[in-house]
Write a protein that holds these residues in place. Structure first.
Motif, PDB file in Angstrom:
ATOM      1  N   UNK A   1       0.840  -1.195   0.000  1.00  0.00           N
ATOM      2  CA  UNK A   1       0.000   0.000   0.000  1.00  0.00           C
ATOM      3  C   UNK A   1       0.876   1.247   0.000  1.00  0.00           C
ATOM      4  N   UNK A   2       0.225   2.391  -0.193  1.00  0.00           N
ATOM      5  CA  UNK A   2       0.920   3.671  -0.142  1.00  0.00           C
ATOM      6  C   UNK A   2       0.034   4.666   0.589  1.00  0.00           C
ATOM      7  N   UNK A   3       0.633   5.562   1.326  1.00  0.00           N
ATOM      8  CA  UNK A   3      -0.101   6.585   2.071  1.00  0.00           C
ATOM      9  C   UNK A   3      -0.552   7.686   1.113  1.00  0.00           C
ATOM     10  N   UNK A   4      -1.727   8.239   1.348  1.00  0.00           N
ATOM     11  CA  UNK A   4      -2.292   9.263   0.464  1.00  0.00           C
ATOM     12  C   UNK A   4      -1.423  10.511   0.350  1.00  0.00           C
ATOM     13  N   UNK A   5      -0.613  10.778   1.344  1.00  0.00           N
ATOM     14  CA  UNK A   5       0.240  11.975   1.334  1.00  0.00           C
ATOM     15  C   UNK A   5       1.552  11.763   0.578  1.00  0.00           C
ATOM     16  N   UNK A   6       1.824  10.537   0.145  1.00  0.00           N
ATOM     17  CA  UNK A   6       3.051  10.260  -0.617  1.00  0.00           C
ATOM     18  C   UNK A   6       2.981  10.981  -1.961  1.00  0.00           C
ATOM     19  N   UNK A   7       4.138  11.277  -2.518  1.00  0.00           N
ATOM     20  CA  UNK A   7       4.159  11.950  -3.818  1.00  0.00           C
ATOM     21  C   UNK A   7       3.886  10.956  -4.942  1.00  0.00           C
ATOM     22  N   UNK A   8       3.458  11.491  -6.075  1.00  0.00           N
ATOM     23  CA  UNK A   8       3.236  10.660  -7.262  1.00  0.00           C
ATOM     24  C   UNK A   8       4.554   9.979  -7.655  1.00  0.00           C
ATOM     25  N   UNK A   9       5.663  10.688  -7.513  1.00  0.00           N
ATOM     26  CA  UNK A   9       6.979  10.100  -7.827  1.00  0.00           C
ATOM     27  C   UNK A   9       7.236   8.882  -6.947  1.00  0.00           C
TER      28      UNK A   9
ATOM     29  N   UNK B   1      -3.795   4.285   1.661  1.00  0.00           N
ATOM     30  CA  UNK B   1      -4.225   4.381   3.047  1.00  0.00           C
ATOM     31  C   UNK B   1      -4.186   5.833   3.514  1.00  0.00           C
ATOM     32  N   UNK B   2      -5.104   6.141   4.394  1.00  0.00           N
ATOM     33  CA  UNK B   2      -5.173   7.452   5.041  1.00  0.00           C
ATOM     34  C   UNK B   2      -4.995   7.185   6.525  1.00  0.00           C
ATOM     35  N   UNK B   3      -3.815   7.493   7.032  1.00  0.00           N
ATOM     36  CA  UNK B   3      -3.476   7.206   8.433  1.00  0.00           C
ATOM     37  C   UNK B   3      -3.693   5.729   8.750  1.00  0.00           C
ATOM     38  N   UNK B   4      -3.270   4.885   7.817  1.00  0.00           N
ATOM     39  CA  UNK B   4      -3.340   3.441   8.012  1.00  0.00           C
ATOM     40  C   UNK B   4      -4.648   2.789   7.614  1.00  0.00           C
ATOM     41  N   UNK B   5      -5.672   3.559   7.290  1.00  0.00           N
ATOM     42  CA  UNK B   5      -6.990   3.022   6.923  1.00  0.00           C
ATOM     43  C   UNK B   5      -7.172   3.084   5.407  1.00  0.00           C
ATOM     44  N   UNK B   6      -7.656   2.014   4.803  1.00  0.00           N
ATOM     45  CA  UNK B   6      -7.891   1.952   3.356  1.00  0.00           C
ATOM     46  C   UNK B   6      -8.823   3.082   2.927  1.00  0.00           C
ATOM     47  N   UNK B   7      -8.402   3.849   1.906  1.00  0.00           N
ATOM     48  CA  UNK B   7      -9.216   4.993   1.472  1.00  0.00           C
ATOM     49  C   UNK B   7      -9.210   5.223  -0.034  1.00  0.00           C
TER      50      UNK B   7
END
Length: 144
Positions: A19-27, A44-50
């Motif tokens: 998974x990847x966190x929503x705040x990660x960059x596209x790169x 994920x958004x703070x560990x929750x699937x989003x």
């Protein structure tokens, strides 16, 4: 062989997907997809699937070849954009105990390349991809 007459999503899905966190960059997403040789990342958004981001979504989001931006400028833009900017916040999901044929029908009808597998609480438990479907088909055909 995983065969029984009633194949379920859980029997064929990829467990514990990357998974990847929503705040990660596209790169960061691009590098993770390439490094792991995968085409989709649950978000994920703070560990929750989003949500979900795929290589196709990134290509559609990224500036095209007709842009006046050079390679470095495109890289800069993508390093500042977040996964949240390009992801699908409402991907199609299915539960692990669903029949495999139900998942196949959904993928067919909606013209999808895979499904996020969530439990009754909406927590991500796996991915069911076209590769998983092909593995199931090969197994089912070899039982004949």
């Amino acid at each position: 062989m995983k065969g029984n007459a009633m194949q379920t999503v859980e029997q064929w899905m990829t467990h514990n997907p990357i998974t990847i966190e929503e705040s990660a960059s596209i790169i960061e997403a691009i590098h993770l997809l390439k490094e792991k040789d995968i085409r989709r990342l649950p978000v994920t958004c703070k560990g929750k699937f989003c949500g979900l981001i795929t290589d196709r979504m990134i290509k559609e989001y990224a500036p095209g070849k007709s842009t006046p931006l050079d390679t470095w400028e495109v890289h800069y833009v993508l390093s500042k954009a977040t996964v949240r900017d390009a992801m699908n916040p409402t991907p199609y999901t299915i539960q692990p105990d669903a029949p495999l044929c139900q998942a196949a029908q959904l993928v067919h009808d909606k013209k999808l390349y895979g499904l996020c597998v969530t439990d009754k609480n909406g927590d991500l438990v796996g991915l069911l991809t076209t590769t998983n479907f092909m593995e199931a088909l090969i197994d089912i055909c070899s039982m004949s």
